[in-house]
Design a protein around this motif. Structure first.
Motif, PDB file in Angstrom:
ATOM      1  N   GLU B 139       4.423 -10.393   3.295  1.00  0.00           N
ATOM      2  CA  GLU B 139       4.179 -10.903   1.954  1.00  0.00           C
ATOM      3  C   GLU B 139       2.818 -10.516   1.373  1.00  0.00           C
ATOM      4  O   GLU B 139       2.477 -10.903   0.273  1.00  0.00           O
ATOM      5  CB  GLU B 139       4.446 -12.408   1.934  1.00  0.00           C
ATOM      6  N   HIS B 140       2.069  -9.738   2.130  1.00  0.00           N
ATOM      7  CA  HIS B 140       0.856  -9.144   1.569  1.00  0.00           C
ATOM      8  C   HIS B 140       1.230  -8.117   0.516  1.00  0.00           C
ATOM      9  O   HIS B 140       2.299  -7.520   0.573  1.00  0.00           O
ATOM     10  CB  HIS B 140       0.044  -8.444   2.669  1.00  0.00           C
ATOM     11  N   ASP B 141       0.307  -7.890  -0.395  1.00  0.00           N
ATOM     12  CA  ASP B 141       0.597  -6.954  -1.484  1.00  0.00           C
ATOM     13  C   ASP B 141       0.210  -5.508  -1.189  1.00  0.00           C
ATOM     14  O   ASP B 141       0.107  -4.693  -2.107  1.00  0.00           O
ATOM     15  CB  ASP B 141      -0.113  -7.428  -2.768  1.00  0.00           C
ATOM     16  N   ASP B 142       0.004  -5.199   0.054  1.00  0.00           N
ATOM     17  CA  ASP B 142      -0.454  -3.861   0.409  1.00  0.00           C
ATOM     18  C   ASP B 142       0.560  -2.791   0.001  1.00  0.00           C
ATOM     19  O   ASP B 142       1.748  -3.038  -0.032  1.00  0.00           O
ATOM     20  CB  ASP B 142      -0.643  -3.734   1.926  1.00  0.00           C
ATOM     21  N   ASP B 143       0.052  -1.635  -0.269  1.00  0.00           N
ATOM     22  CA  ASP B 143       0.926  -0.491  -0.517  1.00  0.00           C
ATOM     23  C   ASP B 143       1.598  -0.069   0.783  1.00  0.00           C
ATOM     24  O   ASP B 143       2.797   0.115   0.861  1.00  0.00           O
ATOM     25  CB  ASP B 143       0.115   0.686  -1.065  1.00  0.00           C
ATOM     26  N   GLN B 144       0.769   0.088   1.772  1.00  0.00           N
ATOM     27  CA  GLN B 144       1.236   0.532   3.083  1.00  0.00           C
ATOM     28  C   GLN B 144       1.278  -0.650   4.022  1.00  0.00           C
ATOM     29  O   GLN B 144       0.319  -0.909   4.739  1.00  0.00           O
ATOM     30  CB  GLN B 144       0.254   1.565   3.659  1.00  0.00           C
ATOM     31  N   LYS B 145       2.360  -1.371   4.004  1.00  0.00           N
ATOM     32  CA  LYS B 145       2.440  -2.548   4.857  1.00  0.00           C
ATOM     33  C   LYS B 145       2.564  -2.163   6.325  1.00  0.00           C
ATOM     34  O   LYS B 145       3.470  -1.424   6.703  1.00  0.00           O
ATOM     35  CB  LYS B 145       3.652  -3.392   4.489  1.00  0.00           C
TER      36      LYS B 145
END
Ligand code: MG
Ligand code: MG
Lengths: 188, 188
Positions: B139-145
């Motif tokens: 659920e983080h908004d990172d591009d590269q999860k």
């Protein structure tokens, strides 16, 4: 041939459709997470067309080695089979396979909550019947294996059919869990 | 391209094959009843040849709405996903779908034991990682999860790979159950 059922919207729904609808209700209301297992299929040939998704060109239905439904409810593992009959006086066991009975036994050994939802479609009556009754009767040497309705009535929890969920079978599961607790306290 | 793995008989087995073999071992030894869910398939056309079984002539793979495996162990509902990566420093989350994350959340709410078995295939390392870690990172908004290996190491139980069962993941499940108990006692 349709019987004159007193019900309205569920007319013509199969037991499976009624249970799926109930499971969807339980799911969206965070009451339980229970799904029908997909039918296992043996895939023989698949085409991979360019720019389009894979197409299965030859495949066969395989016999399921377990039961129809499983999932989790209040920390309990729930596992059940759904069976419909047009009989009025007894429930035939011919639609059960040995490996389904084995599956029930194994799940019971692991303390799962195992049962069958039986629909007597002609009479529009629904029962949650403990797997133990099915196992005990399946292993009789009878030619014509079946369980009398009166026996089903005694050993099962009959469901009152509602609107939402269509088949409120978790009420009966609560009862099975409670009975299990009592049994455990007395027996151990 | 094969890495020089120190193992012998499992060389070339996929994680899924290793888990299926382990489940078979647990099943025949009455330790747990855990199966891989069949891939859901949308059937478009079926032939019913005379004197021969039905043949599926056109069908498509559907995306699974839940996880790979579920079942029952010591009265607990167990639900998990198996994921393999060739990465050496992190575990990519791009192979998880939103609905799988939702499924984990729902099962946790029902007190299921939910986790991912992660195989870092290049290093031949296996982890049982609690679903909660996956959910939090997804659920983080990172591009590269992705989750760093060091984080996986801290939050997971690493498995020592054996002979029978191939992947003794129930040992880790025992640990998850124990941890859950401790947490419950402190928190409630
Ligand atoms: Mg059925
Ligand atoms: Mg997987």
């Amino acid at each position: 041939k349709k019987s004159n059922q007193p019900t309205f919207s569920r007319r013509g729904m199969t037991l499976e459709e009624e249970i799926n609808e109930s499971n969807e209700y339980y799911l969206v209301n965070n009451q339980a997470v229970i799904y029908k297992k997909p039918t296992p299929i043996q895939i023989v040939s698949v085409d991979y067309p360019k720019r389009s998704r894979a197409v299965i060109k030859e495949a066969y239905f395989r016999q399921a080695s377990t039961t129809d439904y499983n999932g989790v409810y209040r920390g309990y593992y729930v596992d059940f089979e759904a069976k419909e009959t047009k009989n009025k006086l007894s429930f035939p066991l011919k639609n059960f396979h040995q490996h389904q009975i084995e599956h029930f036994k194994r799940c019971l050994l692991q303390d799962g909550i195992c049962f069958v939802i039986i629909k007597f479609s002609t009479m529009n009556r629904y029962f949650v019947t403990p797997a133990s009754l099915i196992i005990a009767n399946f292993e009789h040497d009878d030619d014509q294996k079946s369980i009398k309705l009166t026996t089903i009535e005694e050993a099962s929890i009959e469901l009152s059919i509602g609107y939402r969920p269509t088949i409120p079978y978790l009420d009966a599961v609560d009862q099975l869990i409670k009975n299990k607790g009592i049994k455990t306290n007395n027996d151990r």
